[in-house]
Design an enzyme around this catalytic site. Structure first.
Site, PDB file in Angstrom:
ATOM      1  N   LEU A 247       0.839  -1.201   0.000  1.00  0.00           N
ATOM      2  CA  LEU A 247       0.000   0.000   0.000  1.00  0.00           C
ATOM      3  C   LEU A 247       0.871   1.248   0.000  1.00  0.00           C
ATOM      4  CD1 LEU A 247      -2.774   1.337   0.123  1.00  0.00           C
ATOM      5  CD2 LEU A 247      -2.631   1.199   2.624  1.00  0.00           C
ATOM      6  N   TYR A 248       1.983   1.192   0.742  1.00  0.00           N
ATOM      7  CA  TYR A 248       2.908   2.327   0.735  1.00  0.00           C
ATOM      8  C   TYR A 248       3.342   2.649  -0.691  1.00  0.00           C
ATOM      9  CZ  TYR A 248       7.336   4.841   1.161  1.00  0.00           C
ATOM     10  OH  TYR A 248       8.355   5.754   0.998  1.00  0.00           O
ATOM     11  N   ALA A 249       3.745   1.627  -1.435  1.00  0.00           N
ATOM     12  CA  ALA A 249       4.169   1.823  -2.819  1.00  0.00           C
ATOM     13  C   ALA A 249       3.023   2.371  -3.664  1.00  0.00           C
ATOM     14  CB  ALA A 249       4.664   0.501  -3.403  1.00  0.00           C
TER      15      ALA A 249
END
Length: 443
Positions: A247-249
């Site tokens: 999700l960060y990416a």
């Protein structure tokens, strides 16, 4: 002869008369009671007013003075705050920049702020000091920045009135946007924090920037994580980034698309920087090199990941000083935004660059270097990398950054870790075996 019924009319009339008399008397009694109660209440009220007046002086003048003093205090406090904002953001060199650095109390933000201030640019910091990792480390960075005349405003990217106030006070020439919710694995615990900071916060900053006059040029931190499941090596800016592994990416990739939109519609000059595993003094405690150091010194076991195919996990570890040079190079070559008052006047610059070390190192080698520097054997547990968003391998191609602003990393991992360990043992007051042996040798 039948007798006639008794005449009851007189008794009925008498009963009605008596009932009437009772109602009249009840009404008179009620009225009398009400008058007595009213008079008693009025008397008590007069007594209380007398006592209050006797014990307390008239409030008219003092109340006015108190309100005036409070207003004066608030005005003075705001005036002092505004003065700090102006002073910190005023450049000290000819044609110097006035830069808003978001995430200024963070790892990269602190180092970039110091470098910019050192060369004479005006630097104003913004940070919300969240508790993703130890806030005391962020406060220590803030104190260090204050010693170098860099003021850090405590506030959030999603606080629109605050951002608008800062832009009213200062005509920023540039924004170095480094504030973000970092970390790959934490996204599985608190996904909303990534959406709030990395997407909503970025959009809010761009909304305020697009309406500024003049519009600032913006350099911001993307991530090497956007390459996700890409298997081509080394990673190039031309490679696909539509397969994020975390999700960060995904939020960083979304940031790149959002940047394209604001560049296209509003003429904002935007440069995204894809950082590759940044490390060094004042670093982030959630990074492997940092908590490996802590656990090795405390005699705790460490988990060293290997890929699902049995190969070693490797990272393109990039020393903080090299990243700072890249950030300043991007700022120095950023062209002006072309919009005004929220309207685009012409095509604006839109760029994205890799900032890495170009030399991937297996995590096992990182541990070996730390063991040597700390003179302590690590208790290693080699385990398979879990499916939590991490990727097994990163390798940066920095050809574009070298071409456009002469970015060239110069610090190898052993040299960088030596500097980190020196800072770590000094900051945390750790007595390592290395220090003890040196002291015994001197004796």
């Amino acid at each position: 002869m039948a007798s006639s019924p008794p005449d009851t009319s007189k008794s009925i009339k008498l009963e009605r008369y008596n009932s009437y008399i009772r109602r009249v008397n009840s009404t008179k009694l009620l009225n009398a009671s009400s008058k007595i109660l009213f008079r008693a209440t009025l008397l008590v009220a007069l007594i209380l007013v007398f006592l209050f007046t006797f014990n307390y002086p008239p409030l008219g003048d003092t109340s006015h003075r108190h309100v005036h003093a409070h207003s004066h205090f608030l005005s003075s406090a705001f005036g002092a705050w505004e003065k700090q904002v102006r002073h910190s953001s005023t450049p000290r060199r000819p044609n110097g920049f006035s830069i808003l650095v978001t995430g200024a109390a963070g790892f990269v933000g602190t180092h970039c702020s110091l470098a910019l201030k050192k060369r004479g640019d005006g630097v104003l910091g913004l940070d919300n000091f969240n508790a993703y990792y130890d806030p005391s480390l962020k406060r220590a960075r803030q104190a260090m920045l204050a010693k170098h005349q860099v003021f850090v405003v405590e506030g959030d990217l999603n606080d629109t009135p605050l951002l608008e106030k800062l832009f009213d006070i200062v005509a920023f020439t540039h924004i170095l946007h480094l504030a973000a919710q970092a970390g790959v694995r934490y996204a599985m615990q608190n996904p909303q924090s990534y959406v709030s900071a990395n997407i909503a916060g970025f959009v809010n900053l761009l909304e305020v920037a697009k309406s500024a006059n003049p519009q600032p040029a913006i350099v911001w931190a993307s991530s090497s994580s956007v390459y996700g499941l890409n298997t081509q090596n080394p990673f190039s800016e031309l490679h696909r980034t539509d397969q994020p592994a975390s999700l960060y990416a995904a939020t960083k990739k979304a940031g790149e698309e959002i940047a394209h939109t604001y560049n296209h519609i509003y003429g904002l000059s935007l440069t995204g920087l894809r950082f590759f595993t940044v490390y060094g003094p004042w670093g982030r405690p959630d990074m492997a090199y940092f908590f490996f150091t802590k656990d090795i010194l405390q005699g705790k076991p460490i988990h060293v990941y290997e890929a699902q195919d049995g190969k070693q996990v490797a990272r393109d570890f990039t020393y903080i000083d090299d990243i700072v040079k890249g950030c300043l190079g991007a700022l120095d070559t950023a062209e002006k935004s072309t919009g005004s008052g929220g309207k685009k006047r012409g095509p604006a610059q839109l760029r994205v660059y890799n900032l890495g070390n170009t030399s991937p190192v297996p995590v096992g080698n990182l541990v070996s270097i730390l063991e040597g520097l700390l003179n302590t054997k690590a208790k290693k547990h080699v385990i398979k990398m879990p499916s939590n968003g991490d990727v097994p391998y990163t390798h940066a191609n920095v050809t574009l950054a070298y071409r456009d602003f002469a970015y060239k990393p110069t610090t190898d991992l052993a040299t960088g870790l030596r500097k980190f360990v020196k800072w770590y043992v000094g900051y945390y007051g750790v007595q390592t075996r290395v220090k003890k042996e040196k002291r015994l040798d001197n004796e």
